[in-house]
Enzyme design. Sequence first.
Site, PDB file in Angstrom:
ATOM      1  N   HIS A 190      -6.105 -19.843  12.259  1.00  0.00           N
ATOM      2  CA  HIS A 190      -7.469 -20.284  11.918  1.00  0.00           C
ATOM      3  C   HIS A 190      -8.199 -19.256  11.052  1.00  0.00           C
ATOM      4  CE1 HIS A 190     -11.540 -21.866  12.184  1.00  0.00           C
ATOM      5  NE2 HIS A 190     -11.902 -20.611  12.411  1.00  0.00           N
ATOM      6  N   CYS A 213      -8.537 -27.064   9.473  1.00  0.00           N
ATOM      7  CA  CYS A 213      -7.237 -26.429   9.669  1.00  0.00           C
ATOM      8  C   CYS A 213      -6.502 -27.063  10.852  1.00  0.00           C
ATOM      9  CB  CYS A 213      -7.379 -24.918   9.855  1.00  0.00           C
ATOM     10  SG  CYS A 213      -7.749 -24.385  11.543  1.00  0.00           S
ATOM     11  N   CYS A 217      -8.149 -26.387  14.265  1.00  0.00           N
ATOM     12  CA  CYS A 217      -9.400 -27.115  14.526  1.00  0.00           C
ATOM     13  C   CYS A 217      -9.165 -28.620  14.642  1.00  0.00           C
ATOM     14  CB  CYS A 217     -10.425 -26.794  13.444  1.00  0.00           C
ATOM     15  SG  CYS A 217     -11.072 -25.108  13.610  1.00  0.00           S
ATOM     16  N   ASP A 228      -8.250  -7.133   0.553  1.00  0.00           N
ATOM     17  CA  ASP A 228      -7.333  -7.233   1.686  1.00  0.00           C
ATOM     18  C   ASP A 228      -8.057  -6.644   2.881  1.00  0.00           C
ATOM     19  OD1 ASP A 228      -6.825  -4.271   0.855  1.00  0.00           O
ATOM     20  OD2 ASP A 228      -5.950  -4.497   2.852  1.00  0.00           O
ATOM     21  N   CYS A 277     -14.229 -27.215   9.981  1.00  0.00           N
ATOM     22  CA  CYS A 277     -12.949 -26.679   9.515  1.00  0.00           C
ATOM     23  C   CYS A 277     -11.870 -27.746   9.671  1.00  0.00           C
ATOM     24  CB  CYS A 277     -12.581 -25.442  10.322  1.00  0.00           C
ATOM     25  SG  CYS A 277     -10.969 -24.752   9.923  1.00  0.00           S
ATOM     26  N   ASP A 330      -2.647   7.883  -2.906  1.00  0.00           N
ATOM     27  CA  ASP A 330      -3.951   8.540  -2.975  1.00  0.00           C
ATOM     28  C   ASP A 330      -4.349   9.067  -1.604  1.00  0.00           C
ATOM     29  OD1 ASP A 330      -4.337   6.136  -1.646  1.00  0.00           O
ATOM     30  OD2 ASP A 330      -6.336   5.818  -2.462  1.00  0.00           O
ATOM     31  N   GLN A 376     -11.328   6.800  -6.469  1.00  0.00           N
ATOM     32  CA  GLN A 376     -11.934   7.416  -5.285  1.00  0.00           C
ATOM     33  C   GLN A 376     -13.312   7.954  -5.682  1.00  0.00           C
ATOM     34  OE1 GLN A 376     -11.072   7.185  -2.210  1.00  0.00           O
ATOM     35  NE2 GLN A 376      -9.035   6.287  -2.437  1.00  0.00           N
ATOM     36  N   ASP A 385       0.864  -1.170   0.000  1.00  0.00           N
ATOM     37  CA  ASP A 385       0.000   0.000   0.000  1.00  0.00           C
ATOM     38  C   ASP A 385       0.899   1.218   0.000  1.00  0.00           C
ATOM     39  OD1 ASP A 385      -2.277   1.534  -0.044  1.00  0.00           O
ATOM     40  OD2 ASP A 385      -2.353   1.705   2.129  1.00  0.00           O
ATOM     41  N   SER A 386       0.365   2.283  -0.555  1.00  0.00           N
ATOM     42  CA  SER A 386       1.185   3.462  -0.863  1.00  0.00           C
ATOM     43  C   SER A 386       1.385   4.412   0.307  1.00  0.00           C
ATOM     44  CB  SER A 386       0.489   4.240  -1.972  1.00  0.00           C
ATOM     45  OG  SER A 386      -0.817   4.615  -1.531  1.00  0.00           O
ATOM     46  N   GLY A 387       0.610   4.227   1.368  1.00  0.00           N
ATOM     47  CA  GLY A 387       0.591   5.217   2.446  1.00  0.00           C
ATOM     48  C   GLY A 387      -0.691   6.028   2.394  1.00  0.00           C
ATOM     49  N   GLY A 445     -11.411   3.927  -0.564  1.00  0.00           N
ATOM     50  CA  GLY A 445     -12.355   4.782   0.149  1.00  0.00           C
ATOM     51  C   GLY A 445     -13.648   4.094   0.531  1.00  0.00           C
TER      52      GLY A 445
END
Length: 377
Positions: free
Chosen positions: A341, A312, A315, A272, A310, A152, A195, A98-100, A222
Site C-alpha cells: 500500500h 490499490c 485497499c 528515494d 485508494c 561521498d 554536499q 548507493d555508494s556506501g 546530506g
Amino acid sequence: MQPTLNSFKFDLLHTDPHSQARRGRIHTRRGVIETPIFMPVGTQATVKAMLPENLKEVGAQIILANTYHLFLRPGHELVKRLGGLHAFMNWDKPILTDSGGFQVFSLGDLRKITEEGVRFQSHLDGSSHVLTPESSISVQQALGADIIMAFDECIPYPATREYVQDSTDRSSRWAQRCKKAHDCTDGSALFGIVQGGMFPDLRKKSAEELMHIGFDGYAVGGLSVGEEAALMYDMMAQTLPLLPKDRPRYVMGVGTPENLIEGIDRGVDMFDCVMPTRNARNGVLFTSFGKISIKQARYVDDPAPVDPDCDCYVCRHYSRAYLRHLYQSGEILSSVLNTYHNVHYYLKLMEGARQAIASGTFQDYKKDFYRRRQGND
RNA sequence: GGAGGGGUUCCCGAGUGGCCAAAGGGAGCAGACUGUAAAUCUGCCGUCGUAGACUUCGGAGGUUCGAAUCCUCCCCCCUCCA
C-alpha cells in the site's frame, strides 16, 4: 539483456510556469524512467516484503540497492558470477546503487574516514573493510548498476562550518576519483553528489566543482539528516537552480509525502527514501488524508479500507480491522500488505505530479494535496 | 490418611523483615522512524495526582517501630507415598 552503450540521456519535457517543477524522461540502458519519480529502496537486493512483480504492479520504474551491504553479503563478485544484480534479484528495470556514502554517516563509531577512503567495521561480524572511491565504483559496476553514485560522505547535522568545508572538499576530491574510476563503456551512468551541509556558499562551491568534473546526473546529499523541514527546503531551493537543466536532479534520502511535493516544486526529478517501506513494517500507512497508525485500538473493528480513495490491491480487498489484526499478531503478511500500500501511495503521488506538471496544473495538485490532509499529520 | 511443594499487580515469573507499588518477560496502550546495523526503537503500564497521598502480594487474625516476606488458623492447587 544486452546493454546499449552510452545510452544515458535526460529529456526535459515540461516545466511548471509557477514553480521549478519539471516533467522529464530519463533514458537508461535498461529503459525509460518518467520523472519526477520516487525510487523504492531495496538495500539488500530486495525491496523488503515486495515481490518484483508487485513493484511493477504499483508502478516502480527504478529501485535502489546498496554497495556496502551487498559488498559485505553476499559479495559483489558472487553477484557478478550469478549474472549481476538484475538477474540475481529478478528485476529487469533500472537499478541505482548507493555508494556506501550514507553508511559513512549512519554507521557512526563503526567507521573511520581518511583521505584514501573509509574503513568500516562490518555491522554483521565486526570484520574490517575499506571502501574507497575506486572500490565503491568497482563494486557498483560489478553489481551491474545502471546508475552509479559517487562515493561521498553524508555529513551529519549539526556540523561546524570547518567540518563541513573539509568534508565537502574531500567528497569533491573523491568525486573526481570516482569519475576517473568509472568505466562508462558498459552504458552505466555516474551521478555526482552535492554536499556543503547547511551552508549555501559551500553548496554552491560543491555544485560547481562537480559540474566541472562532469556527471550524467546530480544528486543533492546530506539532507533530511535531522534539520528542520524549512531548512531542508531552503537548501534545495538554493542548490537545485545551480545544476544543469539538462541533467536529472536527485535529492537523496527524501522523504515524507510533503517533502516530495515540496521537492518537486523546487525542481527535484528523483527521490528515494526508506520511509514508505520501513514505516509500513512499523504499522504506519500513508493515505490521501495523512498518515495513520494501523496499530491503534480505534481500528480494531473498522471495516473501512485504509484509504477509501485508494484503488490499490490492499485497499480493494482488506479492512483496517484485518490489517490491524495482522500487525498485532506479528504476521508476515502485515509487512507485505502494508508495504504494498505505501509504495503504491508514493508512486501514485508521483504519477499524479507528472500528469499535473504536464498539463500545467501542478500548483492545483499541490493545493489539493494539502487540502485533503488538513487537520491530519 | 501421610510427606513435600506452591498460591505475587492482565498473564508468566523474581522477590523471604525496612532500599517494594514490588525485578524481568509477555500482553496491552501511545509515540518515533527520511541515500535501511530497523518485521526496529522509545515511553507508559494499581488509583488519584506536581510534589505527594492512598489501596495491593489466596483469606482472617497475630508478632513488630515496620510484613509480600515471621507466627496461627482457614481456603485452594500440584507432586509423591498409602
